[in-house]
Enzyme design. Structure first.
Site, PDB file in Angstrom:
ATOM      1  CG  ASP A  25      -2.083   0.894   1.137  1.00  0.00           C
ATOM      2  OD1 ASP A  25      -2.271   1.502   0.067  1.00  0.00           O
ATOM      3  OD2 ASP A  25      -2.830   1.016   2.127  1.00  0.00           O
ATOM      4  CG  ASN A  73      -7.641  -2.179  -6.296  1.00  0.00           C
ATOM      5  OD1 ASN A  73      -6.727  -2.974  -6.091  1.00  0.00           O
ATOM      6  ND2 ASN A  73      -7.966  -1.249  -5.391  1.00  0.00           N
TER       7      ASN A  73
HETATM    8  C1  FPP Z   1      -1.858   0.311  -3.309  1.00  0.00           C
HETATM    9  O1  FPP Z   1      -1.346   1.602  -3.441  1.00  0.00           O
HETATM   10  C2  FPP Z   1      -1.355  -0.529  -4.363  1.00  0.00           C
HETATM   11  C3  FPP Z   1      -2.118  -1.076  -5.336  1.00  0.00           C
HETATM   12  C4  FPP Z   1      -3.558  -0.874  -5.486  1.00  0.00           C
HETATM   13  C5  FPP Z   1      -1.537  -1.890  -6.401  1.00  0.00           C
HETATM   14  C6  FPP Z   1      -0.309  -2.671  -6.048  1.00  0.00           C
HETATM   15  C7  FPP Z   1       0.510  -2.716  -7.234  1.00  0.00           C
HETATM   16  C8  FPP Z   1       1.857  -2.702  -7.287  1.00  0.00           C
HETATM   17  C9  FPP Z   1       2.734  -2.785  -6.110  1.00  0.00           C
HETATM   18  C10 FPP Z   1       2.565  -2.562  -8.558  1.00  0.00           C
HETATM   19  C11 FPP Z   1       2.147  -3.457  -9.592  1.00  0.00           C
HETATM   20  C12 FPP Z   1       2.517  -4.847  -9.338  1.00  0.00           C
HETATM   21  C13 FPP Z   1       2.722  -5.708 -10.301  1.00  0.00           C
HETATM   22  C14 FPP Z   1       2.867  -7.163 -10.018  1.00  0.00           C
HETATM   23  C15 FPP Z   1       2.814  -5.233 -11.655  1.00  0.00           C
HETATM   24  P1  FPP Z   1      -2.381   2.793  -3.614  1.00  0.00           P
HETATM   25  O2  FPP Z   1      -2.461   3.118  -5.039  1.00  0.00           O
HETATM   26  O3  FPP Z   1      -3.678   2.420  -2.965  1.00  0.00           O
HETATM   27  O4  FPP Z   1      -1.645   3.908  -2.817  1.00  0.00           O
HETATM   28  P2  FPP Z   1      -2.317   5.088  -1.989  1.00  0.00           P
HETATM   29  O5  FPP Z   1      -3.104   4.450  -0.879  1.00  0.00           O
HETATM   30  O6  FPP Z   1      -1.147   5.834  -1.499  1.00  0.00           O
HETATM   31  O7  FPP Z   1      -3.169   5.840  -2.959  1.00  0.00           O
END
Ligand code: FPP
Length: 245
Positions: A25, A73
């Site tokens: 996250d 998501n």
């Molecule tokens: C949460 O950060 C993360 C995600 C929803 C996606 C996780 C994806 C990755 C680590 C990269 C992609 C992975 C692969 C395997 C290609 P957020 O966007 O919710 O962050 P925030 O809470 O700060 O907005």
């Protein structure tokens, strides 16, 4: 008289968590802090993930599940969803060259039918290509939801009961285990979540029943192999009782 056990400060390779779950996250906040688009945070997050898998494999962890895209998501702006999907596709394609060279078994868990044909085909290819590897098993939780996983398990078991293959009175927790995406894998022992949030967010609800939880304020792209080792050492310093004393 009780003696306090001295805190262990080094990694104990004989008592590793068998299965680590990670809620990655904070990609968006990482990007925002730098004045970059959210996509840059996801891209940096994918790079961080590669390093963490390499490290976990090197240490000798057997299973790792990473939450890459939840069933919720899809509510994000289309542009962001599209970017995450393209990153995933790249990750799966390149994994054949990079991670597979490290002997990693790659699997996708979650509902596939909502994913594009291209991603579905690539998942099959990557799983097939890496299935005989003997290193860490990496489950990529993609369009994954813990409640959905349990609901599907219940539906499958009900169908077996209706067909007379299973006796309702004989259903145990092992029966449920055997109908999850993670069948034949051990429960999660250590659950890591970055970015200071302390929620499960529908991640592996069944498998984390006895997991030790480890939280850090670090945002996912800043999470380094040394942080993984720290989390494992903390895990090893905890007294797990599984309901006993
Ligand atoms: C949460 O950060 C993360 C995600 C929803 C996606 C996780 C994806 C990755 C680590 C990269 C992609 C992975 C692969 C395997 C290609 P957020 O966007 O919710 O962050 P925030 O809470 O700060 O907005």
């Amino acid at each position: 008289m009780f003696f306090k056990k001295k805190r262990q400060t080094e990694l104990d390779l004989l008592h590793l968590p068998k299965h680590i779950g990670i809620i990655m996250d904070g990609n968006g906040r990482w990007a925002k802090k730098r004045g970059l688009p959210r996509s840059a945070g996801h891209s940096a997050g994918a790079d961080a993930l590669k390093k963490i898998i390499t490290e976990a494999n090197k240490i000798g962890v057997k299973y790792i599940t990473v939450y890459t895209f939840s069933t919720e998501n899809w509510k994000r702006p289309k542009e962001e969803v599209d970017y995450l999907m393209s990153l995933l596709l790249d990750y799966l394609r390149n994994a054949e060259k990079t991670l597979a060279g490290e002997n990693v078994v790659i699997r996708a868990i979650g509902s596939r039918k909502e994913l594009s044909r291209e991603i579905q085909d690539q998942i099959v290819k990557t799983e097939e290509f890496t299935k005989n590897n003997t290193g860490i098993v990496m489950n990529i939780a993609l369009n994954y939801g813990g409640r959905e996983e349990i609901t599907n398990a219940v539906k499958e078991i009900c169908a077996e009961v209706a067909e007379g293959k299973t006796n309702a009175g004989d259903i145990t927790d092992k029966t449920i285990d055997a109908h999850l995406y993670t069948k034949e894998q051990p429960d999660v022992d250590l659950l890591i979540r970055t970015s200071g949030e302390m929620r499960l967010s529908n991640f592996m609800l069944w498998q984390v029943s006895y997991a030790e939880m480890w939280f850090t304020d670090k945002l996912w792209p800043d999470f380094k192999p040394a942080d993984l080792r720290r989390a494992i050492i903390d895990f090893q310093n905890r007294g797990r009782r599984f309901g006993g004393i």
